[in-house]
Design a protein around this motif. Structure first.
Motif, mmCIF file in Angstrom:
data_model
loop_
_atom_site.group_PDB
_atom_site.id
_atom_site.type_symbol
_atom_site.label_atom_id
_atom_site.label_comp_id
_atom_site.label_asym_id
_atom_site.label_seq_id
_atom_site.Cartn_x
_atom_site.Cartn_y
_atom_site.Cartn_z
ATOM 1 N N MET A 24 0.043 -4.491 3.071
ATOM 2 C CA MET A 24 -1.262 -3.336 3.815
ATOM 3 C C MET A 24 -0.742 -2.835 4.641
ATOM 4 O O MET A 24 -0.605 -3.309 6.100
ATOM 5 N N GLY A 25 -0.983 -1.259 4.898
ATOM 6 C CA GLY A 25 -1.135 -0.858 6.334
ATOM 7 C C GLY A 25 -1.548 -0.303 7.130
ATOM 8 O O GLY A 25 -2.040 -0.075 8.499
ATOM 9 N N CYS A 26 -3.115 -1.153 6.927
ATOM 10 C CA CYS A 26 -4.173 -0.779 7.505
ATOM 11 C C CYS A 26 -4.986 -2.233 7.442
ATOM 12 O O CYS A 26 -5.414 -2.553 6.527
ATOM 13 N N CYS A 60 1.028 -0.872 0.078
ATOM 14 C CA CYS A 60 0.119 -0.102 -0.135
ATOM 15 C C CYS A 60 0.853 1.522 -0.270
ATOM 16 O O CYS A 60 2.214 0.827 0.423
ATOM 17 N N PRO A 61 0.335 2.376 -0.801
ATOM 18 C CA PRO A 61 1.030 3.270 -0.722
ATOM 19 C C PRO A 61 1.452 4.668 0.812
ATOM 20 O O PRO A 61 1.857 5.526 0.890
ATOM 21 N N SER A 62 0.772 3.537 1.742
ATOM 22 C CA SER A 62 0.502 4.206 2.963
ATOM 23 C C SER A 62 0.143 6.000 2.806
ATOM 24 O O SER A 62 0.080 6.564 1.863
ATOM 25 N N CYS A 63 -0.673 5.782 3.988
ATOM 26 C CA CYS A 63 -1.828 7.486 4.043
ATOM 27 C C CYS A 63 -1.508 7.375 5.812
ATOM 28 O O CYS A 63 -1.084 6.716 6.829
ATOM 29 N N VAL A 115 -8.803 -0.974 6.726
ATOM 30 C CA VAL A 115 -9.236 -1.141 5.814
ATOM 31 C C VAL A 115 -9.561 -1.767 4.149
ATOM 32 O O VAL A 115 -10.174 -2.116 4.004
ATOM 33 N N ASN A 116 -8.488 -1.508 3.508
ATOM 34 C CA ASN A 116 -8.146 -2.014 2.350
ATOM 35 C C ASN A 116 -6.870 -2.896 2.629
ATOM 36 O O ASN A 116 -6.655 -4.084 1.550
ATOM 37 N N GLY A 117 -6.591 -3.564 3.601
ATOM 38 C CA GLY A 117 -5.268 -4.045 4.464
ATOM 39 C C GLY A 117 -6.041 -5.641 3.933
ATOM 40 O O GLY A 117 -5.633 -6.725 3.060
HETATM 41 FE FE1 SF4 Z 1 -1.994 1.643 3.088
HETATM 42 FE FE2 SF4 Z 1 -4.700 0.956 4.498
HETATM 43 FE FE3 SF4 Z 1 -4.152 3.689 3.589
HETATM 44 FE FE4 SF4 Z 1 -4.781 2.109 1.873
HETATM 45 S S1 SF4 Z 1 -6.050 3.197 3.465
HETATM 46 S S2 SF4 Z 1 -2.597 3.190 1.356
HETATM 47 S S3 SF4 Z 1 -4.148 -0.248 2.786
HETATM 48 S S4 SF4 Z 1 -2.998 2.254 5.383
#
Ligand code: SF4
Length: 348
Positions: free
Chosen positions: A296-298, A263-266, A300-302
């Protein structure tokens, strides 16, 4: 789904180019071909990176004479890159190369062209015609586009070979300008049945050259055009091979080693996802298996991406949920993530 243009296959050593054969990845050495040891060492390194065809420059007779020794010590097909001097082409054929890169129209004297083509035909050695936008014939049509002139220049060479009843032909039409390159290949793909070697020439350093090559080569491949590729970079040739496979993998045209989804991270990320992804990528580069790994970072989409991969992690605060083949198999602390993930990859 990509529908590939079906070209007339040719055989370069033990590698088929064209027809329904897999699209091959090739590169070119940047050593002095006369330095047999350095050239062989570089080709060995490229073989390890799964380079499938290698081309070497043959600027003079000592380089042509080195080819036999080089050929003996390598496993992948060897192509001699020759300009103008027909004697170098004959010497390369005698040395046992698997292919020539040579524009017959540049040799000049028709008898000399005939001699080279006859020798290639006897040995069933294909010839690649290569037109570069930077080195066009002097007699271009000023009313035509560069792409049209490139196609006509290539067709001139094709007609010479065909007139000598030679059809083990491969063609390339490279420019630095991506739209020009695409236009030229699209045009010639309809005019000739031969396989096409595609690439963007002098694309630059890896930072910009990989992107330029990906746009050009990727667009052509998506149009079904291209039987073998070279990513031309101002970099060690190994980088060209790595980039070549990544382009083919992106279009699902070849499987080659692991694919990393990260994931691009956020603002939702609660672990150091960039460091984790980089560490995983480094470890995966040592592995041959065609597996899909997701970092994946979280939450939600992880989980979706992680479940879709062979092995995946969806991180939370200082930890991650580990998935294998779509099933949750545990929870891992951030400090152990890379190690545990790689242990699972090894177990696959
Ligand atoms: Fe990564 Fe989750 Fe942010 Fe998507 S929402 S970029 S999976 S941390």
């Amino acid at each position: 789904m990509i529908s590939r243009r079906v070209s007339k296959p040719i055989q370069i050593g033990n590698v088929t180019v064209g027809g329904t054969a897999p699209i091959t990845v090739q590169s070119m050495t940047n050593t002095d071909t006369r330095d047999i040891m350095s050239t062989v060492n570089q080709i060995k390194e490229l073989e390890e990176a799964d380079c499938e065809i290698i081309r070497v420059a043959v600027p003079d007779m000592p380089a042509a004479e080195a080819l036999a020794q080089i050929k003996k010590r390598i496993s992948i097909p060897l192509i001699a890159d020759i300009h103008f001097d027909y004697r170098l082409a004959l010497a390369a054929l005698k040395a046992g190369v698997d292919g020539l890169r040579l524009n017959p129209g540049n040799i000049g004297d028709p008898d000399r062209v005939k001699t080279v083509v006859k020798a290639a035909k006897e040995r069933k050695i294909p010839i690649r015609i290569g037109v570069n936008a930077g080195s066009m014939p002097k007699t271009v049509n000023p009313l035509w586009t560069t792409a049209q002139n490139m196609v006509e220049a290539a067709m001139e060479h094709v007609r010479i070979l065909e007139s000598l009843d030679f059809d083990l032909i491969k063609v390339s039409l490279k420019a630095f300008d991506v739209p020009t390159t695409i236009a030229a290949y699209r045009d010639i793909a309809q005019k000739i049945p031969y396989p096409l070697h595609i690439g963007i020439t002098e694309a630059g350093t890896p930072r910009t050259g990989v992107i330029r090559s990906t746009v050009g080569i990727g667009t052509l491949l998506y149009m079904g055009i291209g039987d073998t590729i070279r990513v031309s970079l101002t970099a060690p040739p190994r980088e060209e091979v790595i980039a070549g496979y990544e382009i083919l993998k992106s279009l699902n045209l070849r499987q080659h080693g692991p694919v990393l989804v990260s994931c691009p991270s956020c603002g939702r990320t609660e672990v150091d996802i960039v460091s984790i992804a980089e560490a995983v990528e480094k470890e995966l580069s040592k592995i041959d298996k065609p597996i899909k790994v997701a970092v994946m970072g979280c939450a939600v989409n992880g989980p979706g991406e992680a479940m879709d991969a062979d092995i995946g992690i969806a991180c939370g605060k200082g930890m991650a949920v580990l998935f294998k083949k779509g099933k949750k198999i545990g929870v891992v602390q951030e400090a152990d993530l890379v190690r545990v993930l790689m242990e699972e990859v090894e177990r696959l």
